[in-house]
Enzyme design. Structure first.
Site, PDB file in Angstrom:
ATOM      1  N   CYS A   1     102.501 -46.438 -33.718  1.00 14.93           N
ATOM      2  CA  CYS A   1     103.016 -46.455 -35.106  1.00 14.93           C
ATOM      3  C   CYS A   1     104.538 -46.522 -35.164  1.00 14.93           C
ATOM      4  O   CYS A   1     105.097 -46.869 -36.205  1.00 14.93           O
ATOM      5  CB  CYS A   1     102.525 -45.231 -35.863  1.00 14.93           C
ATOM      6  SG  CYS A   1     100.762 -44.995 -35.692  1.00 14.93           S
TER       7      CYS A   1
ATOM      8  N   HIS B   1     107.162 -44.820 -41.998  1.00 23.95           N
ATOM      9  CA  HIS B   1     105.791 -45.194 -41.655  1.00 23.95           C
ATOM     10  C   HIS B   1     104.850 -44.583 -42.700  1.00 23.95           C
ATOM     11  O   HIS B   1     104.939 -43.383 -43.011  1.00 23.95           O
ATOM     12  CB  HIS B   1     105.465 -44.683 -40.258  1.00 23.95           C
ATOM     13  CG  HIS B   1     104.011 -44.791 -39.906  1.00 23.95           C
ATOM     14  ND1 HIS B   1     103.245 -45.896 -40.239  1.00 23.95           N
ATOM     15  CD2 HIS B   1     103.176 -43.923 -39.269  1.00 23.95           C
ATOM     16  CE1 HIS B   1     102.015 -45.691 -39.821  1.00 23.95           C
ATOM     17  NE2 HIS B   1     101.934 -44.520 -39.230  1.00 23.95           N
TER      18      HIS B   1
ATOM     19  N   ASN C   1      97.152 -46.815 -43.806  1.00 27.99           N
ATOM     20  CA  ASN C   1      98.047 -46.692 -42.658  1.00 27.99           C
ATOM     21  C   ASN C   1      97.823 -47.907 -41.758  1.00 27.99           C
ATOM     22  O   ASN C   1      96.769 -48.048 -41.144  1.00 27.99           O
ATOM     23  CB  ASN C   1      97.699 -45.377 -41.940  1.00 27.99           C
ATOM     24  CG  ASN C   1      98.504 -45.142 -40.671  1.00 27.99           C
ATOM     25  OD1 ASN C   1      99.039 -46.072 -40.083  1.00 27.99           O
ATOM     26  ND2 ASN C   1      98.564 -43.894 -40.249  1.00 27.99           N
TER      27      ASN C   1
HETATM   28  O1  UT7 Z   1      99.828 -43.177 -38.030  1.00 27.88           O
HETATM   29  C1  UT7 Z   1      99.917 -42.310 -36.961  1.00 27.88           C
HETATM   30  C2  UT7 Z   1     100.418 -40.984 -37.336  1.00 27.88           C
HETATM   31  N1  UT7 Z   1      99.366 -40.278 -38.013  1.00 27.88           N
HETATM   32  C3  UT7 Z   1      99.663 -39.313 -38.824  1.00 27.88           C
HETATM   33  O2  UT7 Z   1     100.802 -39.008 -39.061  1.00 27.88           O
HETATM   34  C4  UT7 Z   1      98.483 -38.612 -39.420  1.00 27.88           C
HETATM   35  C5  UT7 Z   1      98.809 -37.188 -39.678  1.00 27.88           C
HETATM   36  N2  UT7 Z   1      97.647 -36.448 -40.138  1.00 27.88           N
HETATM   37  C6  UT7 Z   1      97.142 -36.589 -41.381  1.00 27.88           C
HETATM   38  O3  UT7 Z   1      97.557 -37.440 -42.146  1.00 27.88           O
HETATM   39  C7  UT7 Z   1      96.076 -35.609 -41.808  1.00 27.88           C
HETATM   40  O4  UT7 Z   1      95.926 -34.645 -40.803  1.00 27.88           O
HETATM   41  C8  UT7 Z   1      94.696 -36.256 -42.126  1.00 27.88           C
HETATM   42  C9  UT7 Z   1      94.763 -37.034 -43.406  1.00 27.88           C
HETATM   43  C10 UT7 Z   1      94.260 -37.116 -40.987  1.00 27.88           C
HETATM   44  C11 UT7 Z   1      93.646 -35.135 -42.318  1.00 27.88           C
HETATM   45  O5  UT7 Z   1      94.078 -34.237 -43.339  1.00 27.88           O
HETATM   46  P1  UT7 Z   1      94.085 -32.667 -43.089  1.00 27.88           P
HETATM   47  O6  UT7 Z   1      94.529 -32.050 -44.334  1.00 27.88           O
HETATM   48  O7  UT7 Z   1      94.921 -32.392 -41.844  1.00 27.88           O
HETATM   49  O8  UT7 Z   1      92.573 -32.369 -42.853  1.00 27.88           O
HETATM   50  P2  UT7 Z   1      91.852 -31.703 -41.572  1.00 27.88           P
HETATM   51  O9  UT7 Z   1      91.775 -32.677 -40.455  1.00 27.88           O
HETATM   52  O10 UT7 Z   1      92.462 -30.354 -41.294  1.00 27.88           O
HETATM   53  O11 UT7 Z   1      90.403 -31.472 -42.151  1.00 27.88           O
HETATM   54  C12 UT7 Z   1      90.160 -30.592 -43.254  1.00 27.88           C
HETATM   55  C13 UT7 Z   1      88.690 -30.660 -43.605  1.00 27.88           C
HETATM   56  C14 UT7 Z   1      87.765 -30.487 -42.399  1.00 27.88           C
HETATM   57  O12 UT7 Z   1      86.630 -29.776 -42.835  1.00 27.88           O
HETATM   58  P3  UT7 Z   1      86.488 -28.205 -42.539  1.00 27.88           P
HETATM   59  O13 UT7 Z   1      86.542 -28.073 -41.047  1.00 27.88           O
HETATM   60  O14 UT7 Z   1      87.658 -27.560 -43.211  1.00 27.88           O
HETATM   61  O15 UT7 Z   1      85.170 -27.871 -43.151  1.00 27.88           O
HETATM   62  C15 UT7 Z   1      87.357 -31.905 -42.076  1.00 27.88           C
HETATM   63  O16 UT7 Z   1      86.105 -31.972 -41.444  1.00 27.88           O
HETATM   64  O17 UT7 Z   1      88.384 -31.942 -44.160  1.00 27.88           O
HETATM   65  C16 UT7 Z   1      87.289 -32.519 -43.446  1.00 27.88           C
HETATM   66  N3  UT7 Z   1      87.452 -33.966 -43.444  1.00 27.88           N
HETATM   67  C17 UT7 Z   1      86.993 -34.736 -44.445  1.00 27.88           C
HETATM   68  N4  UT7 Z   1      86.342 -34.458 -45.574  1.00 27.88           N
HETATM   69  C18 UT7 Z   1      86.029 -35.486 -46.387  1.00 27.88           C
HETATM   70  C19 UT7 Z   1      88.058 -34.737 -42.526  1.00 27.88           C
HETATM   71  N5  UT7 Z   1      88.017 -36.026 -42.912  1.00 27.88           N
HETATM   72  C20 UT7 Z   1      87.361 -36.058 -44.089  1.00 27.88           C
HETATM   73  C21 UT7 Z   1      87.009 -37.071 -44.985  1.00 27.88           C
HETATM   74  N6  UT7 Z   1      86.362 -36.762 -46.117  1.00 27.88           N
HETATM   75  N7  UT7 Z   1      87.334 -38.367 -44.749  1.00 27.88           N
END
Ligand code: UT7
Length: 319
Positions: A104, A246, A276
């Site tokens: 990225c 980004h 993204n």
């Molecule tokens: O481009 C390269 C660089 N990448 C980045 O900079 C990405 C950085 N990270 C992010 O943007 C975020 O971490 C994400 C958008 C990927 C995820 O958001 P988050 O707020 O960090 O969510 P999380 O991974 O902590 O997940 C929270 C909850 C989990 O459920 P539990 O364990 O709390 O029950 C996940 O299983 O959300 C759940 N979850 C979803 N729920 C509905 C994960 N993906 C989804 C989804 N829909 N698509």
């Protein structure tokens, strides 16, 4: 500047049919409403379209290029590289051409390459093309990645000039110890090189992301790159007209605006429409800004990329 994004729009409601997710979750956690997905387009075709537009915008021909750098994690083939395909299609008969991969951060790293060649006197005209066909390495059964990534290409031409404007500073770093947080396998693993176990993992090439770990990494890495790029350009945050980061997550863009006390309009956003697109996201923003007439001579732009590797970097550019 030039960009190409595929016609097909993958909406949140379509993703709701594929995995256990919701429009509400995706918009709240990422800011994404839809992303473009290549259907018939190959990586090189998207790259060529963006490159042709950038050359036309720069009013130079392919023959005038000295260097073609393509950043991508999704080339059509390891060899020939996308850059070599472009060298042929653009008639760039005086150019050297190669692909590089900083995930990225690819566009920002490749901008540093262009800057270095130009300042060393080794190139006059350099085209940087960042292109990603992430849909080819996204697992559409994995809700933690498939809602985020999209496809597209963006290109920028850098030209040697005696003027003081141009690339004012660059700052690049890597944090390889966190590489596992954003992983996509390369060659198919048929035999584990260490244990000798024969395991064929059909999902080896798919992107796997420990999203919250990468998110935590960006909280320090992005400000570090911005602070150092500003310092090297001897500028303050308020001297910058546009922050073009980004497009990884709307929450990261908001975090940057808050940290530097910026009006939110100064931080360009198009993640809502394109998702993204890894290294392509910054030059897609730049081309879109140019087309909208937002970019004016004398303005200063700060670009900042971060992601796979893990890598990060920033540059300050005066138009
Ligand atoms: O481009 C390269 C660089 N990448 C980045 O900079 C990405 C950085 N990270 C992010 O943007 C975020 O971490 C994400 C958008 C990927 C995820 O958001 P988050 O707020 O960090 O969510 P999380 O991974 O902590 O997940 C929270 C909850 C989990 O459920 P539990 O364990 O709390 O029950 C996940 O299983 O959300 C759940 N979850 C979803 N729920 C509905 C994960 N993906 C989804 C989804 N829909 N698509």
């Amino acid at each position: 500047m030039g960009a190409y994004t595929p016609e097909y729009r993958l909406t949140n409601s379509r993703l709701e049919e594929l995995v256990d997710t919701s429009d509400e979750w995706i918009v709240k956690r990422t800011g994404i409403h839809e992303r473009r997905i290549a259907q018939n387009e190959t990586t090189w075709q998207m790259a060529l379209s963006a490159a042709e537009k950038a050359l036309s915008d720069a009013k130079i021909s392919g023959e005038e290029l000295d260097l073609i750098v393509v950043s991508t994690v999704t080339p059509d083939s390891y060899t020939p590289t996308v850059a070599c395909v472009l060298q042929d299609k653009l008639g760039a008969k005086h150019a050297m051409a190669y692909d590089m991969n900083a995930a990225c951060s690819g566009f920002v790293y490749a901008t540093d390459i262009a800057d270095s060649y130009i300042k060393a006197g080794k190139a006059k005209n350099v085209i940087v093309v960042s292109v990603e066909r992430l849909s080819s390495i996204v697992d559409y059964t994995d809700r933690s990645t498939c809602v985020i990534f999209g496809d597209g290409a963006g290109a920028v031409v850098y030209t040697a000039s005696e003027e003081k404007s141009g690339i004012l500073s660059t700052y690049m770093r890597a944090e390889g110890s966190l590489g596992h947080c954003l992983f996509a396998g390369a060659l198919p693993v048929e035999q584990d090189p260490i244990t000798g176990d024969r395991t064929i993992d059909s999902k080896h090439r798919f992107l796997k992301m420990a999203g919250s770990d990468v998110f935590r990494f960006t909280a320090n890495a992005v400000p570090d790159s911005i602070d150092n790029a500003l310092k090297r350009a001897d500028l303050n945050a308020s001297d910058i007209d546009w922050y073009v980061l980004h497009q990884a997550n709307l929450r990261i863009l908001k975090m940057v605006a808050e940290r530097y006390g910026l009006q939110k309009e100064k931080v360009y956003v198009n993640i809502d429409r394109f998702g993204n697109t890894s290294s392509a996201s910054i030059p897609i923003c730049l081309a879109e800004m140019k087309e909208k007439g937002l970019l004016k001579s004398g303005q200063k732009i700060l670009i900042s990329g971060f992601g796979g590797g893990l890598t990060y970097g920033a540059a300050v550019i005066e138009l």
